[in-house]
Scaffold this motif. Sequence first.
Motif, short mmCIF file in Angstrom:
data_model
loop_
_atom_site.label_atom_id
_atom_site.label_comp_id
_atom_site.label_asym_id
_atom_site.label_seq_id
_atom_site.Cartn_x
_atom_site.Cartn_y
_atom_site.Cartn_z
N GLY A 1 -12.93 -0.87 -7.60
CA GLY A 1 -12.39 -1.74 -6.56
C GLY A 1 -11.31 -2.69 -7.04
O GLY A 1 -10.98 -3.66 -6.35
N VAL B 1 0.80 -1.21 0.00
CA VAL B 1 0.00 0.00 0.00
C VAL B 1 0.85 1.28 0.00
O VAL B 1 0.48 2.27 -0.65
CB VAL B 1 -0.97 -0.01 1.20
N VAL C 1 -6.26 3.57 -3.04
CA VAL C 1 -6.12 2.21 -2.53
C VAL C 1 -7.26 1.33 -3.03
O VAL C 1 -7.07 0.16 -3.33
CB VAL C 1 -6.05 2.21 -0.98
N ILE C 2 -8.45 1.89 -3.15
CA ILE C 2 -9.59 1.11 -3.63
C ILE C 2 -9.52 0.94 -5.15
O ILE C 2 -9.76 -0.14 -5.67
CB ILE C 2 -10.91 1.76 -3.19
N ILE D 1 -10.56 -2.16 4.40
CA ILE D 1 -9.91 -0.90 4.02
C ILE D 1 -10.78 0.24 4.48
O ILE D 1 -11.95 0.33 4.12
CB ILE D 1 -9.68 -0.84 2.50
N ALA E 1 -8.09 -2.76 -4.70
CA ALA E 1 -8.41 -3.40 -3.43
C ALA E 1 -8.54 -4.91 -3.62
O ALA E 1 -8.06 -5.69 -2.79
CB ALA E 1 -9.70 -2.83 -2.85
N LYS E 2 -9.16 -5.32 -4.70
CA LYS E 2 -9.32 -6.75 -4.97
C LYS E 2 -7.96 -7.40 -5.20
O LYS E 2 -7.70 -8.51 -4.72
CB LYS E 2 -10.22 -6.95 -6.18
N ARG F 1 -6.18 -7.76 -1.83
CA ARG F 1 -6.79 -8.87 -1.08
C ARG F 1 -6.34 -10.22 -1.64
O ARG F 1 -6.07 -11.15 -0.90
CB ARG F 1 -8.31 -8.76 -1.10
#
Length: 75
Positions: free
Chosen positions: A49, A9, A44-45, A74, A52-53, A56
Amino acid sequence: MKALIESIVTPLVDHPEDVVVNEKVEESKVVYHLTVNQDDVGKVIGKNGRIAKAIRTVVYAAKTDANKRIYLDIM
């Protein structure tokens, strides 16, 4: 795992000093709460998304304990 999340991040955000990862261990799961500066949440998202995915996916693939599920929130 916290170091992995931070290392992924930190290069994405404009305020790397505001990246905080908290870990909460429960009986059957481990929850990581990622907090970033309000200006960096969109970075970050990502669009729809996607970032973020991807984060993850990497975190879930790197899990060390096979008996516990890992969640990344998040904020």
